[in-house]
Design a protein around this motif. Structure first.
Motif, mmCIF file in Angstrom:
data_model
loop_
_atom_site.group_PDB
_atom_site.id
_atom_site.type_symbol
_atom_site.label_atom_id
_atom_site.label_comp_id
_atom_site.label_asym_id
_atom_site.label_seq_id
_atom_site.Cartn_x
_atom_site.Cartn_y
_atom_site.Cartn_z
ATOM 1 N N VAL A 12 0.847 -1.186 0.000
ATOM 2 C CA VAL A 12 0.000 0.000 0.000
ATOM 3 C C VAL A 12 0.887 1.243 0.000
ATOM 4 C CG1 VAL A 12 -0.155 0.066 2.521
ATOM 5 C CG2 VAL A 12 -1.984 1.085 1.144
ATOM 6 N N GLN A 13 0.390 2.319 -0.568
ATOM 7 C CA GLN A 13 1.140 3.569 -0.565
ATOM 8 C C GLN A 13 1.018 4.267 0.791
ATOM 9 O OE1 GLN A 13 -0.301 5.850 -3.929
ATOM 10 N NE2 GLN A 13 1.333 5.071 -5.226
ATOM 11 N N ALA A 14 1.991 5.075 1.106
ATOM 12 C CA ALA A 14 1.942 5.845 2.344
ATOM 13 C C ALA A 14 0.644 6.649 2.396
ATOM 14 C CB ALA A 14 3.145 6.774 2.434
ATOM 15 N N GLY A 15 0.041 6.641 3.575
ATOM 16 C CA GLY A 15 -1.236 7.314 3.751
ATOM 17 C C GLY A 15 -2.434 6.413 3.558
ATOM 18 N N TRP A 119 1.453 -18.291 18.352
ATOM 19 C CA TRP A 119 1.802 -17.305 17.324
ATOM 20 C C TRP A 119 1.335 -17.769 15.948
ATOM 21 C CZ3 TRP A 119 4.199 -12.615 18.135
ATOM 22 C CH2 TRP A 119 4.714 -12.403 19.421
ATOM 23 N N GLY A 120 0.950 -16.807 15.130
ATOM 24 C CA GLY A 120 0.684 -17.098 13.740
ATOM 25 C C GLY A 120 1.944 -16.934 12.913
ATOM 26 N N GLN A 121 1.857 -17.322 11.637
ATOM 27 C CA GLN A 121 3.024 -17.265 10.749
ATOM 28 C C GLN A 121 3.310 -15.842 10.277
ATOM 29 O OE1 GLN A 121 5.188 -19.863 9.912
ATOM 30 N NE2 GLN A 121 4.094 -20.716 11.659
ATOM 31 N N GLY A 122 2.319 -14.995 10.323
ATOM 32 C CA GLY A 122 2.524 -13.610 9.941
ATOM 33 C C GLY A 122 2.023 -13.278 8.554
ATOM 34 N N THR A 123 1.779 -11.996 8.341
ATOM 35 C CA THR A 123 1.379 -11.497 7.041
ATOM 36 C C THR A 123 2.196 -10.236 6.751
ATOM 37 O OG1 THR A 123 -0.529 -10.823 5.691
ATOM 38 C CG2 THR A 123 -0.560 -10.138 7.996
ATOM 39 N N GLN A 124 2.665 -10.137 5.510
ATOM 40 C CA GLN A 124 3.565 -9.038 5.136
ATOM 41 C C GLN A 124 2.776 -7.764 4.850
ATOM 42 O OE1 GLN A 124 7.128 -8.972 4.766
ATOM 43 N NE2 GLN A 124 6.765 -6.771 4.521
ATOM 44 N N VAL A 125 3.235 -6.681 5.447
ATOM 45 C CA VAL A 125 2.708 -5.351 5.151
ATOM 46 C C VAL A 125 3.869 -4.514 4.617
ATOM 47 C CG1 VAL A 125 1.772 -3.214 6.122
ATOM 48 C CG2 VAL A 125 0.870 -5.442 6.873
ATOM 49 N N THR A 126 3.684 -3.987 3.414
ATOM 50 C CA THR A 126 4.714 -3.148 2.805
ATOM 51 C C THR A 126 4.101 -1.801 2.449
ATOM 52 O OG1 THR A 126 5.824 -5.092 1.881
ATOM 53 C CG2 THR A 126 6.411 -2.942 0.974
ATOM 54 N N VAL A 127 4.697 -0.743 2.968
ATOM 55 C CA VAL A 127 4.200 0.608 2.713
ATOM 56 C C VAL A 127 5.251 1.353 1.896
ATOM 57 C CG1 VAL A 127 3.295 2.723 3.724
ATOM 58 C CG2 VAL A 127 2.990 0.541 4.915
ATOM 59 N N SER A 128 4.854 1.758 0.705
ATOM 60 C CA SER A 128 5.779 2.471 -0.171
ATOM 61 C C SER A 128 5.665 3.975 0.048
ATOM 62 C CB SER A 128 5.495 2.127 -1.625
ATOM 63 O OG SER A 128 4.188 2.540 -1.978
ATOM 64 N N ALA A 129 6.787 4.644 -0.143
ATOM 65 C CA ALA A 129 6.802 6.099 0.080
ATOM 66 C C ALA A 129 6.091 6.845 -1.035
ATOM 67 C CB ALA A 129 8.237 6.579 0.199
#
Length: 129
Positions: A12-15, A119-129
């Motif tokens: 997702v984009q920043a904001g 614990w769960g395995q996790g999910t990736q969150v990537t925030v682009s500038a």
């Protein structure tokens, strides 16, 4: 033992905003504290948000200072799920987000990752500038 599976991560984009979900199975988590932690590359796992149970009908919640006012944690005991809404995302919010649960957690220990057994395995969150 409780099995936890996260979903909802993405790019997702920043904001922007995302909604993460954690589904629990194995036993009901009504009396469990549920927490979200994140880990960025090269960094330690850090507390993001959590919700605890007081033994009655009240669930307390707490947030890391870095996300307070932007993230919202909620739980649905009927569905055995906990969600994390992420708003006004910043590049520094990037990381793998893990769901955690434990029945022994109190408001005093909710931020301590070592206190959680499930614990769960996790999910990736990537925030682009």
């Amino acid at each position: 033992q409780v099995q936890l599976v996260e979903s909802g991560g993405g790019l997702v984009q920043a904001g922007g905003s995302l909604r993460l979900s954690c589904a629990a199975s194995g036993r009901t988590t009504r009396s469990y504290a549920m927490g979200w932690f994140r880990q960025a590359p090269g960094k330690e796992r850090e507390f993001v948000a959590g919700t605890t149970w007081d033994g009655g009908n009240i669930y307390g919640a707490d947030y890391a200072d870095s996300v307070a006012g932007r993230f919202i944690i909620s739980r649905d005991n009927a569905k055995n799920t906990v969600e994390l809404q992420l708003h006004s995302l910043k590049p520094e919010d990037t990381g793998v987000y893990h769901c955690a649960a434990d029945y022994r957690i109190t408001i005093a220990t909710m931020k301590e990752a070592d206190e959680y057994d499930n614990w769960g395995q996790g999910t990736q969150v990537t925030v682009s500038a």
